[in-house]
Motif scaffolding. Structure first.
Motif, mmCIF file in Angstrom:
data_model
loop_
_atom_site.group_PDB
_atom_site.id
_atom_site.type_symbol
_atom_site.label_atom_id
_atom_site.label_comp_id
_atom_site.label_asym_id
_atom_site.label_seq_id
_atom_site.Cartn_x
_atom_site.Cartn_y
_atom_site.Cartn_z
ATOM 1 N N ASP A 77 0.481 14.782 -3.996
ATOM 2 C CA ASP A 77 1.776 14.406 -3.453
ATOM 3 C C ASP A 77 1.627 13.483 -2.240
ATOM 4 N N THR A 78 2.745 12.917 -1.819
ATOM 5 C CA THR A 78 2.791 12.064 -0.626
ATOM 6 C C THR A 78 3.977 12.470 0.229
ATOM 7 N N ILE A 79 3.777 12.491 1.534
ATOM 8 C CA ILE A 79 4.870 12.757 2.465
ATOM 9 C C ILE A 79 5.249 11.460 3.164
ATOM 10 N N VAL A 80 6.559 11.212 3.291
ATOM 11 C CA VAL A 80 7.078 10.081 4.069
ATOM 12 C C VAL A 80 7.785 10.683 5.280
ATOM 13 N N ALA A 81 7.233 10.481 6.464
ATOM 14 C CA ALA A 81 7.785 11.046 7.693
ATOM 15 C C ALA A 81 8.447 9.941 8.508
ATOM 16 N N LEU A 120 -8.351 -3.513 -7.294
ATOM 17 C CA LEU A 120 -7.116 -3.567 -6.518
ATOM 18 C C LEU A 120 -6.551 -2.176 -6.280
ATOM 19 N N LEU A 121 -6.687 -1.291 -7.295
ATOM 20 C CA LEU A 121 -6.059 0.021 -7.210
ATOM 21 C C LEU A 121 -6.975 1.139 -6.716
ATOM 22 N N SER A 122 -8.295 0.930 -6.793
ATOM 23 C CA SER A 122 -9.245 2.034 -6.586
ATOM 24 C C SER A 122 -9.120 2.680 -5.228
ATOM 25 N N GLU A 123 -8.835 1.913 -4.198
ATOM 26 C CA GLU A 123 -8.791 2.474 -2.846
ATOM 27 C C GLU A 123 -7.684 3.503 -2.680
ATOM 28 N N LYS A 178 0.839 -1.204 0.000
ATOM 29 C CA LYS A 178 0.000 0.000 0.000
ATOM 30 C C LYS A 178 0.874 1.254 0.000
ATOM 31 N N ALA A 179 1.926 1.261 0.821
ATOM 32 C CA ALA A 179 2.810 2.418 0.886
ATOM 33 C C ALA A 179 3.495 2.656 -0.458
ATOM 34 N N VAL A 180 3.975 1.601 -1.079
ATOM 35 C CA VAL A 180 4.650 1.743 -2.369
ATOM 36 C C VAL A 180 3.684 2.214 -3.440
ATOM 37 N N ARG A 181 2.439 1.747 -3.376
ATOM 38 C CA ARG A 181 1.434 2.200 -4.350
ATOM 39 C C ARG A 181 1.247 3.711 -4.253
ATOM 40 N N LEU A 182 1.194 4.232 -3.026
ATOM 41 C CA LEU A 182 1.070 5.678 -2.841
ATOM 42 C C LEU A 182 2.272 6.411 -3.436
ATOM 43 N N LEU A 183 3.466 5.870 -3.233
ATOM 44 C CA LEU A 183 4.672 6.493 -3.769
ATOM 45 C C LEU A 183 4.641 6.534 -5.292
ATOM 46 N N ARG A 184 4.208 5.450 -5.897
ATOM 47 C CA ARG A 184 4.211 5.345 -7.356
ATOM 48 C C ARG A 184 3.161 6.228 -8.009
ATOM 49 N N LEU A 185 2.084 6.514 -7.293
ATOM 50 C CA LEU A 185 1.010 7.330 -7.847
ATOM 51 C C LEU A 185 1.188 8.825 -7.573
ATOM 52 N N SER A 186 2.251 9.196 -6.863
ATOM 53 C CA SER A 186 2.435 10.584 -6.446
ATOM 54 C C SER A 186 3.130 11.427 -7.509
ATOM 55 N N ARG A 187 2.717 12.672 -7.579
ATOM 56 C CA ARG A 187 3.418 13.648 -8.424
ATOM 57 C C ARG A 187 4.797 13.930 -7.856
ATOM 58 N N MET A 188 4.856 14.051 -6.503
ATOM 59 C CA MET A 188 6.103 14.324 -5.803
ATOM 60 C C MET A 188 6.044 13.646 -4.438
ATOM 61 N N ILE A 205 10.052 -3.729 -2.977
ATOM 62 C CA ILE A 205 8.670 -3.905 -3.442
ATOM 63 C C ILE A 205 8.409 -3.031 -4.662
ATOM 64 N N ASN A 206 8.956 -1.815 -4.661
ATOM 65 C CA ASN A 206 8.780 -0.951 -5.833
ATOM 66 C C ASN A 206 9.396 -1.590 -7.070
ATOM 67 N N ARG A 207 10.552 -2.193 -6.891
ATOM 68 C CA ARG A 207 11.232 -2.835 -8.019
ATOM 69 C C ARG A 207 10.429 -4.010 -8.574
ATOM 70 N N HIS A 208 9.744 -4.743 -7.705
ATOM 71 C CA HIS A 208 8.990 -5.932 -8.117
ATOM 72 C C HIS A 208 7.478 -5.688 -8.043
ATOM 73 N N PHE A 209 7.077 -4.419 -8.115
ATOM 74 C CA PHE A 209 5.673 -4.060 -7.903
ATOM 75 C C PHE A 209 4.739 -4.723 -8.912
ATOM 76 N N ASP A 210 5.127 -4.711 -10.179
ATOM 77 C CA ASP A 210 4.263 -5.291 -11.212
ATOM 78 C C ASP A 210 4.034 -6.780 -10.966
ATOM 79 N N ALA A 211 5.092 -7.472 -10.570
ATOM 80 C CA ALA A 211 4.959 -8.909 -10.306
ATOM 81 C C ALA A 211 4.060 -9.152 -9.095
ATOM 82 N N LEU A 212 4.193 -8.320 -8.076
ATOM 83 C CA LEU A 212 3.375 -8.482 -6.870
ATOM 84 C C LEU A 212 1.904 -8.235 -7.170
#
Length: 287
Positions: free
Chosen positions: A177-181, A281-284, A120-130, A254-261
């Motif tokens: 955007d997404t923030i990682v704190a 899978l992605l809508s949420e 879920k965290a990686v999905r947010l990163l991949r969908l972010s503008r920044m 996970i980002n590297r293997h995201f498509d396979a996952l």
């Protein structure tokens, strides 16, 4: 009061009868559960002891400390000295034992962090503008390393070891955007300020912390907790950031293997009779 030479628990016992009744609740809980108490933030301790945060602070001051954070840090040090350790010569003569200890701490993350949460965290990163990666103090290099490596993966990032810089950058963010704190305590002032700015911009948020019930994690989309409090399997020294680095590596893997996952998740749904439903899978997590 001169508390030099005395442990925190000794100071609490010595001053217990001088405390007010409400303060005694917090003191009694700490005396009965010292190992659990050092793993709690002030909100958790107040709740567990049936007192308030203000009462906990007053109790700490009445037994000779500036506040709860200082007292907890010193108590952790006291308990650490009391724990049995390996023979020093044995430790120094065995690199294997040293690395086995580190590996065991990382392996214990499996019990505290679920794979779906990391995805879920990686999905947010991949969908972010920044992606804004923020941390303060000696955790700052972790944020810099994560931001740099995410950029190498094609994910636009903003990061800085100077709080004034990353606060200024976050203030220019948008809801895309997404923030990682990153904060072990969950209470780093500049990181909390960055999170508050991100909320005003309606950003998505990922928090990597050892303290789940904090202001920093309260409204986060993903809280990746790096400490298993129940088993205390990840009891580390304050200057160790091995676990934060392990989480960073896991996110990058996970980002590297995201498509396979995600393909595996789609296949699982087909086998279960749900059909080809990638949108579900992605809508949420769409921004």
């Amino acid at each position: 009061m001169d508390k030099r030479g005395n442990s925190v628990l000794e100071n609490i016992k010595a001053n217990y009868e001088k405390l007010f009744s409400a303060e005694k609740k917090a003191a009694a809980y700490i005396l009965a559960n010292p190992e659990q108490a050092i793993m709690m933030n002030i909100s958790e301790l107040a709740r567990k002891s049936g007192s308030s945060e203000a009462t906990v602070v007053r109790m700490c001051k009445h037994v000779g400390y500036q506040g709860y954070y200082q007292m907890r840090l010193l108590m952790s040090h006291d308990l650490g000295k009391a724990r049995p350790t390996y023979d020093e010569n044995e430790m120094l003569s065995s690199a294997r034992r040293i690395f086995e200890s580190s590996a065991a701490r990382v392996a214990a993350l499996e019990e505290a962090i679920d794979l779906e949460l990391l995805v879920k965290a990686v999905r947010l990163l991949r969908l972010s503008r920044m992606v804004f990666v923020v941390a303060a103090g000696n955790t700052s290099p972790i944020a810099t390393d994560l931001g740099f490596r995410l950029e190498r993966c094609g994910i636009p990032c903003s990061y800085s070891m100077i709080p004034e810089h990353f606060l200024n950058h976050v203030s220019l963010g948008t809801s895309d955007d997404t923030i990682v704190a990153i904060s072990r305590s969950g209470a780093s002032k500049q990181v909390v300020q960055a999170m508050e700015l991100a909320r005003k911009k309606q950003m998505h948020s990922i928090v990597i912390t050892g303290e789940k019930d904090t202001q920093l994690a309260e409204y986060a989309d993903c809280v990746i907790q790096i400490v298993d409090k129940k088993k205390q399997a990840l009891d580390t020294e304050p200057d160790s950031h091995l676990l934060e680095m392990a989480v960073s590596d896991a996110l990058l893997y996970i980002n590297r293997h995201f498509d396979a996952l995600t393909q595996n998740a789609k296949d699982d749904k087909k086998e279960a009779g749900y059909g080809d439903d990638v949108e579900l899978l992605l809508s949420e997590y769409k921004l």
